[in-house]
Write a protein that holds these residues in place. Structure first.
Motif, PDB file in Angstrom:
ATOM      1  N   LEU A  58       0.823  -1.220   0.000  1.00  0.00           N
ATOM      2  CA  LEU A  58       0.000   0.000   0.000  1.00  0.00           C
ATOM      3  C   LEU A  58       0.848   1.256   0.000  1.00  0.00           C
ATOM      4  O   LEU A  58       0.499   2.263  -0.575  1.00  0.00           O
ATOM      5  CB  LEU A  58      -0.896   0.011   1.239  1.00  0.00           C
ATOM      6  CG  LEU A  58      -2.238  -0.695   1.087  1.00  0.00           C
ATOM      7  CD1 LEU A  58      -3.012  -0.586   2.373  1.00  0.00           C
ATOM      8  CD2 LEU A  58      -3.023  -0.078  -0.062  1.00  0.00           C
ATOM      9  N   ARG A  59       1.983   1.163   0.674  1.00  0.00           N
ATOM     10  CA  ARG A  59       2.883   2.298   0.778  1.00  0.00           C
ATOM     11  C   ARG A  59       3.383   2.715  -0.608  1.00  0.00           C
ATOM     12  O   ARG A  59       3.408   3.880  -0.959  1.00  0.00           O
ATOM     13  CB  ARG A  59       4.075   1.862   1.619  1.00  0.00           C
ATOM     14  CG  ARG A  59       4.583   2.959   2.417  1.00  0.00           C
ATOM     15  CD  ARG A  59       5.838   2.621   3.129  1.00  0.00           C
ATOM     16  NE  ARG A  59       6.429   3.891   3.402  1.00  0.00           N
ATOM     17  CZ  ARG A  59       7.016   4.623   2.488  1.00  0.00           C
ATOM     18  NH1 ARG A  59       7.145   4.165   1.281  1.00  0.00           N
ATOM     19  NH2 ARG A  59       7.491   5.794   2.793  1.00  0.00           N
ATOM     20  N   GLY A  70       0.707   4.377  -2.514  1.00  0.00           N
ATOM     21  CA  GLY A  70       0.555   5.761  -2.086  1.00  0.00           C
ATOM     22  C   GLY A  70       1.562   6.665  -2.773  1.00  0.00           C
ATOM     23  O   GLY A  70       1.234   7.768  -3.220  1.00  0.00           O
ATOM     24  N   GLY A  73       0.673   7.111  -6.326  1.00  0.00           N
ATOM     25  CA  GLY A  73      -0.452   8.041  -6.363  1.00  0.00           C
ATOM     26  C   GLY A  73       0.026   9.483  -6.248  1.00  0.00           C
ATOM     27  O   GLY A  73      -0.366  10.357  -7.033  1.00  0.00           O
ATOM     28  N   ASP A 121       4.727   8.866   6.634  1.00  0.00           N
ATOM     29  CA  ASP A 121       5.214   7.497   6.775  1.00  0.00           C
ATOM     30  C   ASP A 121       5.089   7.018   8.225  1.00  0.00           C
ATOM     31  O   ASP A 121       4.638   5.909   8.497  1.00  0.00           O
ATOM     32  CB  ASP A 121       6.673   7.461   6.323  1.00  0.00           C
ATOM     33  CG  ASP A 121       7.100   6.065   5.981  1.00  0.00           C
ATOM     34  OD1 ASP A 121       6.256   5.330   5.431  1.00  0.00           O
ATOM     35  OD2 ASP A 121       8.243   5.711   6.266  1.00  0.00           O
ATOM     36  N   TYR A 156       1.472   6.442   8.989  1.00  0.00           N
ATOM     37  CA  TYR A 156       0.999   5.231   8.313  1.00  0.00           C
ATOM     38  C   TYR A 156       1.464   3.979   9.055  1.00  0.00           C
ATOM     39  O   TYR A 156       0.696   3.052   9.296  1.00  0.00           O
ATOM     40  CB  TYR A 156       1.511   5.229   6.871  1.00  0.00           C
ATOM     41  CG  TYR A 156       1.336   3.922   6.153  1.00  0.00           C
ATOM     42  CD1 TYR A 156       0.079   3.540   5.677  1.00  0.00           C
ATOM     43  CD2 TYR A 156       2.401   3.049   5.965  1.00  0.00           C
ATOM     44  CE1 TYR A 156      -0.098   2.342   5.032  1.00  0.00           C
ATOM     45  CE2 TYR A 156       2.236   1.849   5.320  1.00  0.00           C
ATOM     46  CZ  TYR A 156       0.981   1.495   4.849  1.00  0.00           C
ATOM     47  OH  TYR A 156       0.811   0.301   4.215  1.00  0.00           O
TER      48      TYR A 156
END
Lengths: 429, 249
Positions: A22-23, A26, A29, A419, A422
């Protein structure tokens, strides 16, 4: 997560099934948002083949060093001397090809061996200096911060001393091909490389799946593998298509034909395609990822970063490991020096200035934790790309120079904050 | 009489003038469990770290199967089939169970690359034996519970044909059920002829699991006794007062 014992595991989301980090998603993105913002703000000048081409060749030098910085930071060290070491390697290579080889050794300017001998000398210089830093850190226990802070001053000025502060050039024409626009693969060559890369990626996916199945581990559903393969294929081939869409200007073509004493045929066109420097970065990225994931060296780097005492007690020679990691960083600085000086087509005294900060920032934005033990190669490269896009984008929309640096600095701090939040949310370390 | 598996003779080590281990001798026979007892700071862990290669002794000598050996680092100890379960577990928290189990001894493919899948398969096998409930194979060990982490550390020590096993407080982080499992494991390893040094605070553990006990106090050896010949109180007296069993206080 294993589902063997719990066949009734909760249904997993689309992204979980794909097993995508997912990181990473991100970051991709964020990168896309930055690109789109500048694209509209510049009235459609940002996402053009020409600008994408320039963006990639501007990123290469920092990105190559950032992959090495990942290993340094993962083992809980830091290297502040990469920009200065780049300058020393660049100075050595420039002097080799313009003075020492042609004159002192008498090979004569234009000898075909000159660029290769120069590059080899540069790589050896980088690796030896890096190994020396590693020895000071690993065996003599001087903190890496101090060793490389000293190194920053020493190597910046060794470069100055070697060249007497002069700009050394023009560099060898073959050598200059590593710089970007002076050396590209052309349309056909780029497609061949793109297709080979795609096939290799698909083979790797297939192989991983087969290995997992052979040991009876759970594998992703086939459609998930298919989606992943399609994304990878489109990304690689799309990138090649964009670079191939960047046409060589007509006057450049005409000049090239004229230089060979030929007439340019009517309606002749050619595209730049994949720059050799980007190809070098691709090789470095694949090589470093293999080292990180599939070799003992990589295992030991991450284990040492996670728990240095445990690594030592497990029989890992952590001191020698430090030497290896710094030597690798040094060799990568030399490779970056090839690309950076070839791009400028000469060695200048200020080459690589402040690169240490860009490289560290790229690695950190890319998810490398300064506490050690965590970091990825592709993350660092993406980090370098994000920084370069911000910088060129702001230059294109005429943001004042001081504001550009203020924004980049703020983005670095914000990226680390996001970070941390998260990781706290997901419970990861 | 058979040759002792391990003999540590007259071992000394000091840190900045403090005699952490002061002329201590202990030995271990095959298939025997020797308990090392003492207060915090008595020197038990330090003594054992000399055998596992984490510290280098100042003087004294070590023999394994009657042969004098030099252990300068953990690699030397591993080469002599000495395996250690440290009190701190010595796990790399950012790596998964398989990576920790094989740390320093990775399985590689024909091309010299680390064979992750083969390591995971082996890890699944040994964990099925040691801790059948263990399922978190692809998560970093930082995500595991204390007991699960302990079982990874134990698996690492027993997987590689240990001849000599050092267990530093192996049950400190465990619940009653897991402690029972460790006890059974010790019995099983003992039956296979492995010699075990067991460091413990818990006299009850020592009385139950060990054949002999060596008690240390302030870096010196108080004495080594057969657990059959002594009571809990005798051992307690040795630990607290440093007196021999049967000796008046």
């Amino acid at each position: 997560m294993s589902d063997i014992a719990v066949p009734t595991a909760k249904p997993r989301s689309f992204l979980e099934t794909l097993e995508i980090d997912l990181r990473l998603l991100g970051m991709v993105g964020a990168f896309i948002v930055i690109c789109l913002y500048f694209h509209f703000d510049t009235g459609g000048r940002f996402l053009t083949p020409r600008n994408i081409f320039n963006l990639t060749i501007q990123t290469v030098s920092v990105a190559i060093m950032a992959t090495g910085m990942v290993f340094i930071i993962v083992t809980r060290h830091i290297d502040l001397s990469v920009g200065a070491l780049l300058a020393t390697c660049s100075a050595v290579m420039a002097m080799m090809q313009t003075q020492w080889l042609p004159q002192t050794l008498g090979l004569g300017l234009g000898h075909p061996l000159i660029p290769w001998l120069a590059i080899l000398t540069g790589l050896v210089t980088g690796a030896v200096v890096g190994a020396f830093h590693g020895y000071l850190v690993g065996y003599l226990m001087i903190p890496a911060f101090i060793v490389t802070l000293g190194g920053l001053l020493v190597w910046r000025n060794v470069a100055w001393y070697l060249t007497s502060g002069q700009t050394i050039g023009p560099l060898d024409p073959t050598f200059r091909q590593f710089g970007g626009i002076n050396g590209t693969l052309g349309q056909t060559g780029s497609w061949v490389v793109g297709i080979l890369c795609t096939l290799a990626a698909l083979a790797a996916l297939w192989n991983a799946r087969r290995n997992k199945a052979r040991h009876g581990f759970p594998v992703k559903p086939l459609w998930a593998e298919g989606v992943l393969a399609a994304v990878i294929g489109i990304a690689i081939l799309g990138f090649v298509a964009i670079l191939n869409a960047y046409q060589v200007p007509e006057r450049v073509l005409a000049r090239n034909f004229a230089a060979r004493g030929e007439e340019m045929p009517e309606g002749f066109t050619a595209a730049y395609g994949l720059p050799i420097s980007v190809l070098v970065l691709i090789f470095v990225a694949i090589g470093m990822t293999l080292i990180a994931r599939r070799t003992r060296l990589g295992r030991y780097i991450f284990a040492t970063g996670g728990n240095p005492d445990a690594a030592e007690l497990s029989g890992i020679n952590t001191r020698l490991l430090t030497v290896k990691v710094f030597a690798l960083m040094g060799a990568l600085c030399a490779l970056s020096a090839v690309v950076a000086s070839a791009r400028l087509s000469n060695h200048s005294n200020d080459i690589g200035t402040l690169d240490e900060l860009r490289v560290i920032a790229a690695a950190v934005i890319g998810g490398t934790a300064l506490a050690g033990g965590l970091g990825t190669i592709h993350g660092a490269i993406l980090g370098a790309l994000i920084m370069q896009s911000l910088q060129s984008g702001m230059a294109m929309v005429n943001v004042d120079a001081p504001l550009q640096n203020i924004v980049v600095g703020a983005v670095l701090v914000a990226a680390v904050l996001i970070d941390i939040i998260y990781r706290r949310r997901t419970g990861a370390k | 009489m058979t040759t002792p598996l391990v003999e540590m003779n007259d071992i000394c080590i000091s840190f900045g003038g403090v005699h952490a281990v002061d002329h201590v001798s202990v030995d271990l026979m095959p298939g025997e469990v020797v308990g090392l007892l003492g207060h915090n700071g008595a020197g038990k862990s330090t003594l054992i770290k000399i055998l596992s290669g984490a510290y280098q002794k100042d003087s004294g000598d070590i023999t394994i199967n009657g042969k004098k050996v030099e252990i300068n680092n953990p690699r030397d100890a591993r080469a002599l089939n000495i395996e250690t379960i440290y009190q701190t577990l010595a796990l790399a928290d950012n790596l998964d169970a398989a990576s920790n189990l094989f740390l320093g001894r990775e399985l590689v493919t024909a091309f010299g690359f680390v064979d992750e899948d083969a390591m995971e398969a082996e890890t699944r096998k040994i964990m099925a034996r040691l801790n059948p409930n263990f399922q978190k194979f692809s998560e970093p060990v930082s995500a595991l519970s204390g007991g699960q982490r302990q079982s990874v550390a134990i698996a690492r020590a027993v997987y590689f044909d240990a001849k000599i096993l050092i267990m530093d407080e192996p049950t400190a982080a465990l619940g009653p059920h897991e402690t029972q499992m460790v006890s059974e494991l010790i019995q099983q390893l003992k039956a296979e002829g492995i010699g075990i040094f067991l460091i413990s605070h818990d006299i009850h553990d020592v009385m139950e699991l060990c054949d002999r006990a060596s008690v240390m106090k302030n870096g010196k050896l108080v004495g080594t006794v057969d657990v059959k010949d002594v009571t809990d109180d005798d051992l307690l007296g040795m630990i607290i007062l440093g007196k021999q069993p049967g000796q008046a206080a």
